[in-house]
Design a protein around this motif. Structure first.
Motif, PDB file in Angstrom:
ATOM      1  N   GLN A  47       0.823  -1.194   0.000  1.00 24.46           N
ATOM      2  CA  GLN A  47       0.000   0.000   0.000  1.00 24.46           C
ATOM      3  C   GLN A  47       0.864   1.254   0.000  1.00 24.46           C
ATOM      4  O   GLN A  47       1.760   1.411   0.831  1.00 24.46           O
ATOM      5  CB  GLN A  47      -0.902   0.006   1.234  1.00 24.46           C
TER       6      GLN A  47
ATOM      7  N   GLU B  30       1.016   4.864   1.038  1.00 22.77           N
ATOM      8  CA  GLU B  30       0.330   5.724   1.997  1.00 22.77           C
ATOM      9  C   GLU B  30       0.804   7.170   1.935  1.00 22.77           C
ATOM     10  O   GLU B  30       0.168   8.055   2.496  1.00 22.77           O
ATOM     11  CB  GLU B  30       0.534   5.179   3.415  1.00 22.77           C
ATOM     12  N   HIS B  31       1.929   7.393   1.268  1.00 27.30           N
ATOM     13  CA  HIS B  31       2.514   8.738   1.195  1.00 27.30           C
ATOM     14  C   HIS B  31       3.015   8.970  -0.229  1.00 27.30           C
ATOM     15  O   HIS B  31       3.785   8.170  -0.750  1.00 27.30           O
ATOM     16  CB  HIS B  31       3.674   8.877   2.176  1.00 27.30           C
TER      17      HIS B  31
ATOM     18  N   SER C 214      -9.287  15.009  -3.238  1.00 24.24           N
ATOM     19  CA  SER C 214      -9.761  13.623  -3.330  1.00 24.24           C
ATOM     20  C   SER C 214      -9.198  12.784  -2.191  1.00 24.24           C
ATOM     21  O   SER C 214      -9.912  11.984  -1.571  1.00 24.24           O
ATOM     22  CB  SER C 214      -9.359  13.016  -4.677  1.00 24.24           C
ATOM     23  N   TYR C 215      -7.926  12.963  -1.913  1.00 22.57           N
ATOM     24  CA  TYR C 215      -7.286  12.204  -0.837  1.00 22.57           C
ATOM     25  C   TYR C 215      -7.928  12.499   0.515  1.00 22.57           C
ATOM     26  O   TYR C 215      -8.271  11.577   1.271  1.00 22.57           O
ATOM     27  CB  TYR C 215      -5.801  12.553  -0.804  1.00 22.57           C
ATOM     28  N   ARG C 216      -8.123  13.760   0.824  1.00 20.74           N
ATOM     29  CA  ARG C 216      -8.663  14.107   2.135  1.00 20.74           C
ATOM     30  C   ARG C 216     -10.121  13.698   2.278  1.00 20.74           C
ATOM     31  O   ARG C 216     -10.543  13.233   3.350  1.00 20.74           O
ATOM     32  CB  ARG C 216      -8.502  15.610   2.369  1.00 20.74           C
TER      33      ARG C 216
ATOM     34  N   GLN D 111     -11.686  11.209   0.689  1.00 23.44           N
ATOM     35  CA  GLN D 111     -11.854   9.755   0.665  1.00 23.44           C
ATOM     36  C   GLN D 111     -11.256   9.067   1.882  1.00 23.44           C
ATOM     37  O   GLN D 111     -11.712   7.985   2.262  1.00 23.44           O
ATOM     38  CB  GLN D 111     -11.235   9.191  -0.608  1.00 23.44           C
ATOM     39  N   THR D 112     -10.245   9.678   2.481  1.00 27.23           N
ATOM     40  CA  THR D 112      -9.580   9.037   3.626  1.00 27.23           C
ATOM     41  C   THR D 112      -9.880   9.693   4.959  1.00 27.23           C
ATOM     42  O   THR D 112      -9.602   9.113   6.011  1.00 27.23           O
ATOM     43  CB  THR D 112      -8.049   9.034   3.426  1.00 27.23           C
TER      44      THR D 112
ATOM     45  N   ALA E  35      -8.304  12.283   5.945  1.00 28.33           N
ATOM     46  CA  ALA E  35      -7.011  12.753   6.416  1.00 28.33           C
ATOM     47  C   ALA E  35      -7.093  14.200   6.906  1.00 28.33           C
ATOM     48  O   ALA E  35      -7.897  15.000   6.424  1.00 28.33           O
ATOM     49  CB  ALA E  35      -5.966  12.644   5.305  1.00 28.33           C
TER      50      ALA E  35
ATOM     51  N   SER F 260      -2.004  17.050   6.359  1.00 34.52           N
ATOM     52  CA  SER F 260      -1.442  15.910   5.629  1.00 34.52           C
ATOM     53  C   SER F 260      -1.069  16.266   4.191  1.00 34.52           C
ATOM     54  O   SER F 260      -0.362  15.501   3.529  1.00 34.52           O
ATOM     55  CB  SER F 260      -2.442  14.744   5.604  1.00 34.52           C
TER      56      SER F 260
ATOM     57  N   GLY G 193       0.658  13.055   3.686  1.00 34.53           N
ATOM     58  CA  GLY G 193      -0.054  12.109   2.845  1.00 34.53           C
ATOM     59  C   GLY G 193       0.249  12.351   1.377  1.00 34.53           C
ATOM     60  O   GLY G 193       0.610  11.441   0.633  1.00 34.53           O
TER      61      GLY G 193
END
Length: 253
Positions: free
Chosen positions: A31, A33-34, A119-121, A123-124, A126, A130, A187
């Protein structure tokens, strides 16, 4: 696989040096992750991976590329300018420069489609700290950290921005990256290293070469730092690219 990167010459040159630099284990389904995306601003492919001697990107070619993959094909649509090219990178969608109206005195709008940060924040879940944009050119920081897409908070899910007005060196960028990593778990981060481009515009060939070589070595050191940190080791992707190049000798348009 380390083939050479190709570039198409059109109205403007986009010399893409897009290398996904991850450990082989990541490519085998670990995975990520960053994600760290670095743009060496204004580097031509002929001084990048189209140079068989790798004179300007030796550390990238010898130390990092064997650990990752090299993108060898890119379709160019229209002009490749600094801000629209960065918007392509953070959204995956082409920016139509000719149809982009003025916005609060600026030449280009923020993207109409969501950025990686948003999208990252969303969906996760975060945290706000990050996601980061670090750049020594303001064009990148001010208009690439979030989109105008309805439902994405009007910038509420964008990235934090550390930028300057073209007066700071690439070393200033690296110092800010160090500070961020000391205090936050990243992230997604977008970084623009602007000195190669500035040297090209100023026709300072010695500086162009120096900053390309030093930037390549700095990226190797950065990757080694990530691998020495248990938070980032084996879970990080490093993407190295450029937004555009410039004309070759004898080509004026």
């Amino acid at each position: 696989m380390i083939p050479s990167c190709r570039v198409t010459h059109g109205t403007a040159t986009w010399a893409l040096l897009a290398t996904l630099l991850t450990l082989p284990q990541l490519a085998q389904a670990q995975q990520v992750e960053h994600a760290f995306i670095f743009i060496i601003d204004g580097l031509r492919s002929v001084e990048g991976f189209d140079d068989p001697e790798y004179a300007f990107v030796g550390p990238l070619a010898s130390q990092l590329a064997p650990q990752g993959s090299l993108l060898t094909w890119l379709e160019i649509r229209g002009q490749t300018l600094t801000l629209p090219a960065h918007q392509v990178i953070v959204t995956g969608n082409y920016a139509d420069v000719s149809n982009t109206p003025a916005y609060e005195g600026r030449q280009y709008l923020s993207s109409r489609t969501p950025t990686l940060f948003e999208s990252y924040r969303l969906q996760t879940g975060a945290a706000a700290d990050s996601c980061w944009v670090v750049s020594n050119t303001p064009l990148v920081g001010e208009d690439c950290n979030h989109s105008l897409m309805p439902g994405y908070g009007g910038g509420a899910y964008g990235a934090n921005v550390i930028t300057t007005y073209g007066t700071e060196s690439d070393q200033w960028v690296w110092e800010n990256i160090d500070s961020i990593l000391d205090d936050h778990e990243v992230g997604v981060m977008l970084v623009n290293l602007h000195e190669v481009d500035l040297a090209g515009h100023a026709e300072e060939w010695w500086r162009y070469e120096e900053r390309a070589v030093e930037g390549s070595a700095d990226l190797v050191a950065f990757w080694n730092r990530l691998q020495a940190d248990p938070v980032y080791r084996d879970t990080s992707a490093l993407i190295v690219t450029t937004d555009h190049g410039r004309h070759l000798e004898g080509i004026s348009s």
